[in-house]
Structures are given as C-alpha cells and as structure tokens.
Design an enzyme around this catalytic site. Structure first.
Site, PDB file in Angstrom:
ATOM      1  N   HIS A   1      28.035  -8.075  80.697  1.00 55.52           N
ATOM      2  CA  HIS A   1      26.995  -7.324  80.003  1.00 55.52           C
ATOM      3  C   HIS A   1      25.764  -8.198  79.801  1.00 55.52           C
ATOM      4  O   HIS A   1      25.462  -8.668  78.699  1.00 55.52           O
ATOM      5  CB  HIS A   1      27.529  -6.802  78.660  1.00 55.52           C
ATOM      6  CG  HIS A   1      28.320  -5.553  78.798  1.00 55.52           C
ATOM      7  ND1 HIS A   1      29.267  -5.141  77.900  1.00 55.52           N
ATOM      8  CD2 HIS A   1      28.303  -4.589  79.771  1.00 55.52           C
ATOM      9  CE1 HIS A   1      29.801  -3.985  78.294  1.00 55.52           C
ATOM     10  NE2 HIS A   1      29.221  -3.639  79.423  1.00 55.52           N
TER      11      HIS A   1
ATOM     12  N   HIS B   1      35.617  -7.409  82.257  1.00 61.77           N
ATOM     13  CA  HIS B   1      36.261  -6.593  81.219  1.00 61.77           C
ATOM     14  C   HIS B   1      37.583  -5.982  81.681  1.00 61.77           C
ATOM     15  O   HIS B   1      38.343  -5.461  80.864  1.00 61.77           O
ATOM     16  CB  HIS B   1      35.330  -5.462  80.791  1.00 61.77           C
ATOM     17  CG  HIS B   1      33.978  -5.927  80.367  1.00 61.77           C
ATOM     18  ND1 HIS B   1      32.880  -5.912  81.210  1.00 61.77           N
ATOM     19  CD2 HIS B   1      33.530  -6.446  79.202  1.00 61.77           C
ATOM     20  CE1 HIS B   1      31.828  -6.386  80.575  1.00 61.77           C
ATOM     21  NE2 HIS B   1      32.198  -6.729  79.367  1.00 61.77           N
TER      22      HIS B   1
ATOM     23  N   HIS C   1      34.301   1.144  75.140  1.00 57.08           N
ATOM     24  CA  HIS C   1      33.911  -0.122  75.754  1.00 57.08           C
ATOM     25  C   HIS C   1      34.795  -0.376  76.976  1.00 57.08           C
ATOM     26  O   HIS C   1      35.999  -0.098  76.945  1.00 57.08           O
ATOM     27  CB  HIS C   1      34.065  -1.265  74.750  1.00 57.08           C
ATOM     28  CG  HIS C   1      33.512  -2.571  75.213  1.00 57.08           C
ATOM     29  ND1 HIS C   1      34.170  -3.380  76.108  1.00 57.08           N
ATOM     30  CD2 HIS C   1      32.355  -3.222  74.909  1.00 57.08           C
ATOM     31  CE1 HIS C   1      33.449  -4.463  76.336  1.00 57.08           C
ATOM     32  NE2 HIS C   1      32.345  -4.395  75.619  1.00 57.08           N
TER      33      HIS C   1
ATOM     34  N   GLU D   1      36.200  -2.991  78.234  1.00 62.06           N
ATOM     35  CA  GLU D   1      37.396  -3.800  77.974  1.00 62.06           C
ATOM     36  C   GLU D   1      38.467  -2.983  77.260  1.00 62.06           C
ATOM     37  O   GLU D   1      39.655  -3.044  77.600  1.00 62.06           O
ATOM     38  CB  GLU D   1      37.047  -5.027  77.131  1.00 62.06           C
ATOM     39  CG  GLU D   1      38.274  -5.896  76.843  1.00 62.06           C
ATOM     40  CD  GLU D   1      38.001  -7.062  75.913  1.00 62.06           C
ATOM     41  OE1 GLU D   1      38.913  -7.439  75.155  1.00 62.06           O
ATOM     42  OE2 GLU D   1      36.871  -7.604  75.949  1.00 62.06           O
TER      43      GLU D   1
ATOM     44  N   THR E   1      38.849  -8.742  72.740  1.00 65.10           N
ATOM     45  CA  THR E   1      38.670 -10.192  72.645  1.00 65.10           C
ATOM     46  C   THR E   1      37.423 -10.615  71.883  1.00 65.10           C
ATOM     47  O   THR E   1      37.367 -11.729  71.362  1.00 65.10           O
ATOM     48  CB  THR E   1      38.610 -10.828  74.049  1.00 65.10           C
ATOM     49  OG1 THR E   1      37.537 -10.219  74.800  1.00 65.10           O
ATOM     50  CG2 THR E   1      39.921 -10.649  74.788  1.00 65.10           C
TER      51      THR E   1
ATOM     52  N   CYS F   1      39.396 -13.868  71.420  1.00 69.66           N
ATOM     53  CA  CYS F   1      39.214 -15.068  72.229  1.00 69.66           C
ATOM     54  C   CYS F   1      38.734 -16.231  71.359  1.00 69.66           C
ATOM     55  O   CYS F   1      37.856 -16.060  70.502  1.00 69.66           O
ATOM     56  CB  CYS F   1      38.207 -14.779  73.341  1.00 69.66           C
ATOM     57  SG  CYS F   1      37.838 -16.198  74.376  1.00 69.66           S
TER      58      CYS F   1
ATOM     59  N   SER G   1      25.609  -6.091  75.237  1.00 71.08           N
ATOM     60  CA  SER G   1      26.762  -6.972  75.062  1.00 71.08           C
ATOM     61  C   SER G   1      27.301  -6.873  73.644  1.00 71.08           C
ATOM     62  O   SER G   1      26.615  -7.237  72.677  1.00 71.08           O
ATOM     63  CB  SER G   1      26.366  -8.426  75.363  1.00 71.08           C
ATOM     64  OG  SER G   1      27.330  -9.325  74.878  1.00 71.08           O
TER      65      SER G   1
ATOM     66  N   ASN H   1      29.656  -8.632  72.145  1.00 75.01           N
ATOM     67  CA  ASN H   1      29.840  -9.905  71.442  1.00 75.01           C
ATOM     68  C   ASN H   1      28.494 -10.485  71.020  1.00 75.01           C
ATOM     69  O   ASN H   1      28.392 -11.133  69.976  1.00 75.01           O
ATOM     70  CB  ASN H   1      30.641 -10.897  72.301  1.00 75.01           C
ATOM     71  CG  ASN H   1      29.830 -11.582  73.376  1.00 75.01           C
ATOM     72  OD1 ASN H   1      29.153 -12.564  73.137  1.00 75.01           O
ATOM     73  ND2 ASN H   1      29.906 -11.056  74.598  1.00 75.01           N
TER      74      ASN H   1
END
Length: 283
Positions: free
Chosen positions: A43, A75, A125, A127, A163, A191, A219, A221
């Site tokens: 992303h 992902h 999403h 992932e 994650t 993660c 994104s 994260n």
C-alpha cells in the site's frame, strides 16, 4: 535556533516489504512477461508507480493478467485465487509476507481445533480477506471492542490479529470477549515490526513540535502511526511524498520528528528529511 530533525529508531520498510520488492524487481527483469501484481504489491502508490515503470504492472483481478507471471501481494490472498491462477497457466510468484502466512496458519489451526474464529482487523482489508480465506466460512471480523456486544459467541473462541493492528486494540477486544466465553485462546499475530514502529513513533512524537508520518494514504499501518503520533503531537501530518510538505507546518518548531509506515522504502524517508532540512534552512 537550529531545528533538530530526528527519524524514529524504527521506521520504514519492514522485512516483508523489502522481500516483496526484491521479488518484484527481479521478476520485472527476469520473469516471463508480462508481469503483474494481483492488486498493489504494497500500500504505497509511489512504489506501485515505480514498479510499473520497470515492467511490473498492476492487475486488479485475474482477468487482467491472462498470461505471463503473477505476483501475489504482501497481504496474501485466499487459496482459491492461487489455484485459479495456476489453472490458467500463469507463473505464480508468492510475495506474501511470511508473518502474514503465520496468521493464515494460526487461523486454520484454531478452526480445525473447533474454535469459533474471530479476526481482529479491518473488514475488507486485503490481508484480512486472505486470513478469512484460510479460516473457513464462519470466521468473523471484529474491528472495535464495541462490536463484541453484538456478536453471538460460542463457548470456545479463538482470536488472531491482522499483523498491523495495535496492541491496545487487541487488549480492548480481548477484555470485552473474556467475560462472555468459557475458553478464549488468543494468538497474538501482530508483527513485531509494527509494534516497534508504533512504540518508537509515540516516543518521538511526544518529544516533537512537529511530526511527519511518511507512507501511503491507503496504508492501514501508516494511518495508525499517524493516529498514534497525533495523540502525542498536535502538529502531526501524514504525507506520501516530500512534495506535500508545507513550510508553514515548521514555523516555530525546534524538534521535528519523522516516522514512516512499514510499506515506505528508505529512499522516501531520505527525500522527506532532505526537503525538511531545506525548508528549515530557508531554501
């Protein structure tokens, strides 16, 4: 007074992203053409654009990649997509992050053991969709602790986590679940790189007059990093490139902090820092 510009101790591309970028660039140079990623590899729109210029195009669906090489994004995807791609004769290169694969394995294992599976993450999403594909049709996504009250829960519940979620969100949702079930098994699949970036960003933001968060606006994260920084520093700005920097943000700022999401290459951080240095020096 000269400004102090600092980059967070943990910032930028993680192992999974660096691995995926190496695979994609190698495919662009060596693999059977045409070469496509199924969805954005990561992303970060700037990276996706750069990959396209090097021969790695974007395919939104399998129908957009009828021949050649197909790269599976970091992902991950549901298993049926890989099977369908190979059935079409595509050369499949799997760039799924190894840590995302661990979530797939944990979700499948909990489901086999008879737990009602909950995935803590963002519904829709990529992932999370991939995790659901490994978890069975009855798995559910939970994004906030407030959603727990509306769930019909079995006595045995298993939990895995996207994650890039925050430890705080995991704790809040687990606290809401615990009184409502007989057995709760939680596999913390956040993660380590995500946790490190979030902790370092919070510490730096708390000591900064202005905080810049670098990374794709799409994104998850990186958006969470921006939220964490904004809670500690009112002058927090999420940008994708140095071109978005506004000199007005730095007026009166002495301590300037920079962090970046896990999908942000180091060269993007370097360009942002260099541009801030120009702005602060009056160039």
């Amino acid at each position: 007074m000269t400004a102090n510009i600092r980059v967070a101790d943990h910032a930028g591309a993680c192992y999974g992203v660096e691995r995926a970028l190496k695979l994609a660039r190698r495919c662009g140079a060596e693999a059977t053409p045409p070469v496509h990623t199924l969805g954005p590899l990561i992303h970060n729109p700037l990276v996706v654009r750069d990959l396209a210029s090097s021969g790695v195009e974007l395919a939104e669906t399998l129908d957009d990649a009828r021949e050649g090489t197909l790269i599976i994004r970091t992902h991950g995807v549901v298993p049926e997509v890989v099977d369908a791609a190979r059935a079409r004769g595509l050369d499949v290169v799997d760039a799924t992050c190894p840590y995302v694969k661990k979530v797939h394995d944990a979700a499948a294992q909990l489901t086999r053991e008879g737990y009602q599976l909950l995935v803590i993450g963002e519904a829709g999403h990529p992932e999370v969709e991939g995790i659901l594909g490994h978890a069975g049709a009855r798995a559910q996504v939970v994004g906030e602790a407030s959603e727990v009250a509306g769930l019909t829960l079995k006595p045995r519940v298993g939990v895995v986590v996207q994650t890039t979620q925050t430890a705080q969100r995991l704790s809040e949702i687990v606290a809401a679940l615990a009184p409502r079930v007989r057995e709760l098994r939680v596999v913390n699949t956040i993660c380590k790189a995500t946790e490190e970036r979030q902790r370092a960003a919070a510490e730096l933001a708390a000591a900064s007059d202005c905080m810049i968060v670098v990374g794709g606006k799409n994104s998850g994260n990186t958006r969470r990093l921006a939220e964490i920084c904004a809670a500690a520093c009112a002058s927090t700005h999420h940008i994708e490139s140095e071109d978005e920097l506004d000199p007005a943000w730095f007026a009166g700022a002495y301590e300037v902090g920079i962090t970046a999401g896990a999908s942000t290459p180091q060269e993007h951080i370097d360009r942002v820092r260099a541009r801030i240095e120009q702005i602060m020096s009056g160039e």
